[in-house]
Design a protein around this motif. Structure first.
Motif, short mmCIF file in Angstrom:
data_model
loop_
_atom_site.label_atom_id
_atom_site.label_comp_id
_atom_site.label_asym_id
_atom_site.label_seq_id
_atom_site.Cartn_x
_atom_site.Cartn_y
_atom_site.Cartn_z
N SER A 95 0.86 -1.18 0.00
CA SER A 95 0.00 0.00 0.00
C SER A 95 0.90 1.23 0.00
O SER A 95 1.97 1.23 0.61
CB SER A 95 -0.91 0.02 1.23
N ALA A 96 0.45 2.26 -0.66
CA ALA A 96 1.24 3.49 -0.72
C ALA A 96 1.16 4.22 0.61
O ALA A 96 0.12 4.21 1.29
CB ALA A 96 0.72 4.38 -1.84
N ALA A 97 2.26 4.85 0.99
CA ALA A 97 2.27 5.67 2.19
C ALA A 97 1.31 6.84 2.02
O ALA A 97 1.09 7.33 0.91
CB ALA A 97 3.68 6.18 2.46
N THR A 98 0.70 7.26 3.10
CA THR A 98 -0.20 8.41 3.09
C THR A 98 0.29 9.42 4.11
O THR A 98 1.18 9.15 4.92
CB THR A 98 -1.63 7.99 3.45
N SER A 99 -0.30 10.60 4.08
CA SER A 99 0.09 11.61 5.07
C SER A 99 -0.24 11.15 6.48
O SER A 99 0.50 11.45 7.42
CB SER A 99 -0.62 12.93 4.77
N GLU A 101 -0.47 7.90 7.45
CA GLU A 101 0.29 6.68 7.75
C GLU A 101 1.54 6.66 6.89
O GLU A 101 1.55 6.10 5.80
CB GLU A 101 -0.57 5.44 7.50
N GLN A 104 4.17 2.02 5.54
CA GLN A 104 3.16 1.04 5.15
C GLN A 104 3.72 -0.36 4.95
O GLN A 104 2.96 -1.30 4.78
CB GLN A 104 2.47 1.49 3.86
N GLN A 449 -5.13 18.23 5.79
CA GLN A 449 -4.84 16.83 6.11
C GLN A 449 -5.15 16.50 7.57
O GLN A 449 -5.66 15.42 7.88
CB GLN A 449 -3.38 16.51 5.79
N HIS A 452 -8.89 16.22 7.91
CA HIS A 452 -9.36 14.96 7.32
C HIS A 452 -9.08 13.79 8.25
O HIS A 452 -9.92 12.89 8.40
CB HIS A 452 -8.69 14.74 5.97
#
Length: 501
Positions: A95-99, A101, A104, A449, A452
């Motif tokens: 999974s791609a890293a997110t702001s 998380e 991953q 962010q 959210h």
């Protein structure tokens, strides 16, 4: 604190859990001693996976970049079929890293290298483990624990306020407390060996005989080393030759190949898999962390990570009480961590069953990012968020620099985020960092962010614990509740000279 105590905390066991706790106490200025009965550090790789949640912890402790530089990603698996063909597959769901998380994927670092990095970090903070020092007995009372130690200088008596048993699955501390360790032996015996070998590429994790306990064997290159790790089930009553010659013969028998040669064995073990959980994590002034409190099958890479997170949970609480917080804060350690271990034991056992059927896939369930403490006595305010892991987010400072929420959380303090519209200020106090988030604040959520990730309303105040979990979310008209919570966790208001004029 009782003046006769030479240290606040004695940590028995200098593995990953003990070292993590020591680092956390050292950066808080808590007096402690870390002892290890073995005369030298563990040199094997019983645990080699660092999950995303533990990566966040190691970032806070100042070692994550070193671990990434030293380790590597998990390699593609190459599965060898009986007809001579191979199948390459990635067992890890990507999974791609997110702001929210930023990490991953599991990181592979052999345990002996992880512990080396932790020892170096501890030394930077002015402390080191004492090897060749064994805890031989202890007695506790309401004020602390009197310890009997035996080290290189001979027997010694030491007084401490708290004792933490981080001394493994055969824990002397747990047995001395007569704490039950129920569970089961899983009917699976296995070998694990770190070796130098030739005949296989270090690009792949090689698997032979999938689904056949008599022939199954896995040979994995250990990131950051020239070693491979051999793993495979063995008969419950088998005598196993763990020498280079013996392992070469086993590999040949299970793979049908004579070109794979083991040249040197760095470390090897034959063991029976168990799933056990201590009945209690604390009696009086004595605590259990890591394998002393729970032991897992190795599937899913959960054991070392759960142990590190035990220590990370306990460290700030011991420091807070040492500095005057209510003793009741320490009750939350077992309350929070024991249910986590019970859940992880179930997951590890299920993954072992899957592995025996040839299913080696791993996904988010092993990352430990979804672990939280929603039912904790320390979770207050918004029930949908309190007790959850505090997400990361990209922000901007008022001076224009880029920031992350994790930058604000990093360190041994609590963090209070006050969203624009807060009507009542919270007085500054030691151990708490206050940030006002909004166009007129020192932190600006310019990309939305944080909003959210946290779902906040104007005037909300988010209190993030030192271990990166949301302690409480209170609205702008709940100032009294917020002050009561801060008092509960050892953060009372301080009357400044200016306010007393």
């Amino acid at each position: 604190m009782n003046e006769q105590c030479a240290v606040d905390v004695l940590i028995c066991g200098a593995g990953a859990a003990g070292l993590t706790l020591a680092i956390d106490l050292a950066r808080r200025g808590i007096r402690f001693r870390l002892i290890e009965k073995n005369h030298q550090p563990f040199h094997g790789s019983r645990g080699k996976g660092i999950q995303p949640r533990s990566q966040e912890i190691f970032e806070d402790l100042g070692v994550l970049d070193r671990l990434f530089a030293m380790g590597g990603v998990y390699p593609t698996e190459r599965r060898y079929r009986d007809d001579g063909s191979t199948l390459d597959a990635d067992p890890i769901e990507h999974s791609a890293a997110t702001s929210a998380e930023p990490y991953q994927q599991p990181l592979m670092v052999p345990q002996f290298l992880t512990e080396q990095v932790l020892r170096e970090r501890l030394l930077e903070l002015g402390h080191r483990a004492v090897f060749g020092c064994e805890l031989t007995g202890f007695e506790q009372d309401a004020d602390g624990v009197t310890l009997q130690l035996n080290g290189r200088a001979g027997p010694q008596t030491l007084r401490t306020r708290w004792l933490v048993g981080a001394d493994g699955g055969r824990s002397f501390v747990r047995q001395a407390l007569n704490i039950g360790f129920p569970g089961k032996t899983l009917g699976v015996r296995a070998l694990v060996a770190d070796v130098q070998l030739s005949g296989l590429s270090s690009t792949y994790w090689h698997r032979f005989g999938e689904g056949d306990p008599q022939r199954q064997i896995a040979i994995c290159p250990l990131a950051g080393t020239q070693l491979f790790q051999i793993q495979g089930p063995i008969a419950l009553d088998a005598e196993v030759d763990l020498s280079a010659e013996g392992l070469t013969a086993m590999v040949a028998q299970r793979t049908g190949r004579d070109d794979i040669q083991v040249h040197e064995v760095s470390w090897a073990s034959a063991y029976s898999m168990n799933a056990r959980l201590a009945d209690q994590y604390r009696i009086g002034q004595v605590f259990l962390v890591g394998d002393a409190a729970h032991i897992h099958p190795p599937t899913g890479g959960q054991g070392l990570n759960t142990s590190v997170q035990d220590a990370y949970n306990l460290g700030w609480k011991l420091a807070a009480v040492a500095n005057g917080a209510p003793e009741a804060l320490l009750d939350s350690y077992e309350e929070e961590r024991r249910p986590v271990a019970a859940s992880v034991l179930g997951l590890s056992t299920q993954l072992l069953d899957n592995l025996q059927r040839g299913d080696v896939r791993r996904g988010r369930e092993v990352h430990q990012l979804d672990i939280g403490y929603p039912h904790s006595s320390l979770a207050a305010g918004r029930a949908d968020r309190a007790g959850a892991r505090a997400p990361d987010a990209r922000l901007r400072g008022a001076a224009g620099q880029s920031l992350r929420l994790f930058d604000l959380y990093a360190g041994p303090h609590w963090t209070l985020l006050c969203v624009a519209g807060t009507s009542a200020d919270v007085a500054p106090r030691p151990g708490l960092r206050i940030h006002h988030v909004g166009l007129q604040g020192e932190v600006i959520d310019d990309q939305g962010q944080m909003q959210h990730a946290y779902g906040l309303a104007a005037g909300d105040r988010v209190l993030v614990r030192p271990d990166g979990y949301i302690g409480a979310i209170f609205s702008s008209d709940e100032g009294a509740r917020l002050e009561g919570y801060l008092l509960q966790v050892g953060l009372p208001s301080v009357i400044s000279p200016e306010s007393s004029r």
